[in-house]
Design a protein around this motif. Sequence first.
Motif, mmCIF file in Angstrom:
data_model
loop_
_atom_site.group_PDB
_atom_site.id
_atom_site.type_symbol
_atom_site.label_atom_id
_atom_site.label_comp_id
_atom_site.label_asym_id
_atom_site.label_seq_id
_atom_site.Cartn_x
_atom_site.Cartn_y
_atom_site.Cartn_z
ATOM 1 N N ILE A 291 2.834 8.158 20.574
ATOM 2 C CA ILE A 291 2.364 7.537 21.809
ATOM 3 C C ILE A 291 1.459 8.523 22.543
ATOM 4 O O ILE A 291 1.681 9.746 22.497
ATOM 5 N N PHE A 292 0.425 7.995 23.188
ATOM 6 C CA PHE A 292 -0.507 8.817 23.952
ATOM 7 C C PHE A 292 -0.178 8.707 25.428
ATOM 8 O O PHE A 292 -0.037 7.605 25.957
ATOM 9 N N MET A 293 -0.069 9.867 26.087
ATOM 10 C CA MET A 293 0.234 9.896 27.519
ATOM 11 C C MET A 293 -0.564 11.000 28.188
ATOM 12 O O MET A 293 -0.763 12.066 27.601
ATOM 13 N N ILE B 83 14.044 5.170 27.074
ATOM 14 C CA ILE B 83 13.995 3.735 26.776
ATOM 15 C C ILE B 83 14.201 3.505 25.284
ATOM 16 O O ILE B 83 14.969 2.634 24.865
ATOM 17 N N ALA B 84 13.513 4.303 24.453
ATOM 18 C CA ALA B 84 13.616 4.151 22.999
ATOM 19 C C ALA B 84 15.032 4.430 22.511
ATOM 20 O O ALA B 84 15.549 3.741 21.620
ATOM 21 N N VAL B 85 15.668 5.436 23.097
ATOM 22 C CA VAL B 85 17.031 5.801 22.694
ATOM 23 C C VAL B 85 18.032 4.736 23.140
ATOM 24 O O VAL B 85 18.850 4.247 22.353
ATOM 25 N N LYS B 86 17.976 4.355 24.403
ATOM 26 C CA LYS B 86 18.971 3.438 24.946
ATOM 27 C C LYS B 86 18.814 2.020 24.413
ATOM 28 O O LYS B 86 19.808 1.327 24.176
ATOM 29 N N ARG B 87 17.580 1.583 24.239
ATOM 30 C CA ARG B 87 17.372 0.193 23.830
ATOM 31 C C ARG B 87 17.407 0.013 22.321
ATOM 32 O O ARG B 87 17.937 -0.979 21.830
ATOM 33 N N TYR B 88 16.842 0.989 21.593
ATOM 34 C CA TYR B 88 16.714 0.806 20.145
ATOM 35 C C TYR B 88 17.445 1.876 19.327
ATOM 36 O O TYR B 88 17.327 1.892 18.107
ATOM 37 N N ASN B 89 18.171 2.762 19.986
ATOM 38 C CA ASN B 89 18.935 3.806 19.310
ATOM 39 C C ASN B 89 18.048 4.651 18.397
ATOM 40 O O ASN B 89 18.444 5.041 17.299
ATOM 41 N N LEU C 50 6.856 -1.616 24.693
ATOM 42 C CA LEU C 50 6.278 -1.918 23.383
ATOM 43 C C LEU C 50 6.262 -0.674 22.505
ATOM 44 O O LEU C 50 6.570 -0.733 21.314
ATOM 45 N N ALA C 51 5.919 0.466 23.099
ATOM 46 C CA ALA C 51 5.900 1.722 22.341
ATOM 47 C C ALA C 51 7.298 2.107 21.878
ATOM 48 O O ALA C 51 7.483 2.605 20.759
ATOM 49 N N ALA C 52 8.297 1.890 22.722
ATOM 50 C CA ALA C 52 9.671 2.227 22.353
ATOM 51 C C ALA C 52 10.123 1.431 21.140
ATOM 52 O O ALA C 52 10.946 1.899 20.346
ATOM 53 N N LYS C 53 9.595 0.247 20.980
ATOM 54 C CA LYS C 53 9.980 -0.618 19.862
ATOM 55 C C LYS C 53 9.202 -0.305 18.589
ATOM 56 O O LYS C 53 9.772 -0.310 17.496
ATOM 57 N N SER D 259 0.844 -1.197 0.000
ATOM 58 C CA SER D 259 0.000 0.000 0.000
ATOM 59 C C SER D 259 0.877 1.244 0.000
ATOM 60 O O SER D 259 2.106 1.151 0.111
ATOM 61 N N PRO D 260 0.292 2.443 -0.127
ATOM 62 C CA PRO D 260 1.105 3.669 -0.227
ATOM 63 C C PRO D 260 2.130 3.856 0.890
ATOM 64 O O PRO D 260 3.230 4.353 0.645
ATOM 65 N N GLN D 261 1.773 3.473 2.130
ATOM 66 C CA GLN D 261 2.727 3.635 3.232
ATOM 67 C C GLN D 261 3.454 2.332 3.568
ATOM 68 O O GLN D 261 4.327 2.319 4.432
ATOM 69 N N GLY D 262 3.060 1.248 2.919
ATOM 70 C CA GLY D 262 3.615 -0.054 3.295
ATOM 71 C C GLY D 262 2.901 -0.559 4.527
ATOM 72 O O GLY D 262 2.234 -1.596 4.514
ATOM 73 N N ILE D 263 3.043 0.147 5.605
ATOM 74 C CA ILE D 263 2.281 -0.104 6.826
ATOM 75 C C ILE D 263 1.860 1.249 7.380
ATOM 76 O O ILE D 263 2.640 2.221 7.347
ATOM 77 N N PRO D 264 0.608 1.390 7.841
ATOM 78 C CA PRO D 264 0.161 2.680 8.375
ATOM 79 C C PRO D 264 0.997 3.155 9.566
ATOM 80 O O PRO D 264 1.736 2.378 10.178
ATOM 81 N N VAL D 265 0.864 4.437 9.871
ATOM 82 C CA VAL D 265 1.529 5.028 11.038
ATOM 83 C C VAL D 265 1.114 4.247 12.287
ATOM 84 O O VAL D 265 -0.058 3.911 12.467
ATOM 85 N N LEU D 266 2.072 3.964 13.156
ATOM 86 C CA LEU D 266 1.810 3.155 14.346
ATOM 87 C C LEU D 266 1.693 4.035 15.595
ATOM 88 O O LEU D 266 2.597 4.793 15.925
ATOM 89 N N PHE D 267 0.548 3.898 16.264
ATOM 90 C CA PHE D 267 0.261 4.597 17.516
ATOM 91 C C PHE D 267 0.210 3.574 18.638
ATOM 92 O O PHE D 267 -0.085 2.403 18.419
ATOM 93 N N LEU D 268 0.417 4.058 19.855
ATOM 94 C CA LEU D 268 0.240 3.177 21.008
ATOM 95 C C LEU D 268 -0.008 4.012 22.252
ATOM 96 O O LEU D 268 0.605 5.067 22.425
ATOM 97 N N ALA D 269 -0.925 3.548 23.078
ATOM 98 C CA ALA D 269 -1.162 4.194 24.374
ATOM 99 C C ALA D 269 -0.669 3.256 25.460
ATOM 100 O O ALA D 269 -1.205 2.162 25.612
#
Length: 526
Positions: A270-272, A290-296, A262-265, A243-253
Motif C-alpha cells: 500500500i502507498f501512503m 484493520i487488516a489484522v482485526k478484520r481479516y486476521n 479495500l487495501a486491508a482486504k 500465469s507464473p504468479q497466478g495473479i500479479p502482486v496487488l498494490f493499492l493507494a
Amino acid sequence: MTSNNSESPITKRQKLDSSSSNSKKKDLIINFFIQSCLTSQPSALWSFPGDKSRNYNKLSYWTDIAQKAEENGINSIFIADVLGPYDVYKGPGNYETGVKAGTQHPGIDPSIPISAMASVTKNLGFGITFSTISEHPYLFARRLSSLDHFTDGRVGWNIVSGYLHSASVNLLNGVKLPEKAKRYEKTDEYVQVVNELLLSSFRTDSILVDEKTKTYADPKLVRRIDFEGEHYTVPGPSYTEPSPQGIPVLFLAGQSTPGLELAAKHAEVIFMNGSEPKGLKRKVDRFKEIAVKRYNRNPDNLKVLSLALVIVDETKEKAWEKYENYAKHADPEGALALISGWTGIDFSVYDDEVDLTTIPNAQHREIVTSFCKKILKEGVPITKKQFARHCSVKGSADLVIGSVEDVIEELITWVDESGIDGFNFAPVTIPGSYDDLIKYVLPRLKERGYFSGEYKVPGGTYRENLYGKKGQNYFPEDHPDFNYRWTSGTREEFAIKLAKHKELLQKQGKIDLNSEYADDLIYKSR
C-alpha cells in the motif's frame, strides 16, 4: 488462513508497538517511480537541459530506465497512470493550462513497454497502474495474465478506482465519477471478478500438453466462474491459462477509510504519504490494525511505501542550487493545474500574493502547509505564487533535499519512526534524478545497512523478491484472497469451497459505520 490455535498476527507484532517493529534495520524496498507520460510530479521539467522524458513514447526510453534500475538493484519500476487531463484549475472543464505544460498529458498505455523492459532484465519487477473504470474485468484479466506470462511473473497491479472527472465522463458514457465509497465498493467487486477468472477458472494442474492424446488442457479441470454481482455478470472461464504468479502482486493507494478497508482486504503493498513521520505512522498502524482485526492478516506481510522526491548533492547549498535551477525551468501554473486536479480545489480563486496559510478554508490551509513544509517558516507567508513555484518542482511527493548525509538521515528517520518499508522515488528530471540516487543515496543506504542492492531470489517472480522467499509465487496463506485458487477437487467440490470462502470474506468485510474506522482521514485518496 491463519488457524485459530496459532499465534495471531497481532501478537506477533506486539499489538503494533512501534518500538518492537523498528528494533532492527529493514532492507528497504526501493522503486523508481515514473509515469506513462512526460512527467509525473514536476511541471514542465521536460524542458530542463538533458531531460529525456519527452521520449516517453519511444521504446528505448523505457528499456534504458529498466536496465539502469536492474544494474543498481532497484526492486521495481512503478508506473503511475491517469486517463484524462487535469481540468479543475480555472475550470471546471478547463484543461488548457495543464495541456500547455504537458502536465501528465498526453500519455501512453503503461502496459505496452513492459514486455520490452522485461526482455532486457531478469530480476526487475514492474508495478503498473490500471483503473477499474478503464475496461471490463474479463478483458483486463486477459491483459494482466498476459503481462505476467511475458515477464516470467514480474508484474504487479496497482489498483485504482479513478479520481478524475475528465476520465470518467469518457469512460462511463458521460456519467460523473461516483462518490468515493461507491467507487471502492465497485472496485472490490472488480477485483473479485479478476481473482476468480485468473485463479478459479483453471485447476493448477489442468495444463497437460499431452501430445499423444492431443490434450492441451483437461476440460474437466476448467470451469465457468458464473460470477453474478451488483455491477458485473461474468460467466467465464478465463481466456488465459494460469500465469507464473497466478495473479500479479496487488498494490493499492488509499488513505481514506474506504481505501484502507479495500487495501486491508486485497493489497500486499500500500502507498501512503504523511506530512511528518509520526503522522504517517498513525496511518500505517491504522491500516495494519484493520487488516489484522478484520481479516486476521500477518502485518509482517503488509508492505507500506511512501512517495519521495530527492534533490541531493555534496552539500546542502549545492542541493538548494539544484532546486532553484529546476524551479527556473518549471511551469508554476502547470503545477497549479496538477494540484487542483489532485485535490479538487481550484486554486485560481486565490490571488497570487494571498497568504495561503491564513485563508479561511481549513482544508485548503492544511494542503498548502503539507505541500510546503520544506519552505514553511513560522510567521512567514506562503503566497499562491510561492506555493505554485514550490509544487512545480516537487508535485505532491515528500521533498527530501540537502547534502548526502542530510538526505540519508531524513530517509532513515522516515523509515524508523513511521514504520514504512521503502520508497517510490519520483524524479525531478530523467535520468538525472535516478543518477543522483545511484551516485549519492544508494551507496550510503547500503553502508548504513538499509539497502542490500541485491535481489533476494535472483531470476524470481515479483512476489518471491517482495517477500524474499523462493517459491512464494502466490499469495501468503494469511491473504484473504488465498483460497480463490483451485488446487484440488472437482469443479463441484471447488465451487462449494469457494462459495463458503466468499461468504466468510463478506462477513469479515462488513463495515460498522459507528466503528473507530468510520471517519475519513484528512488527505484525499485517489
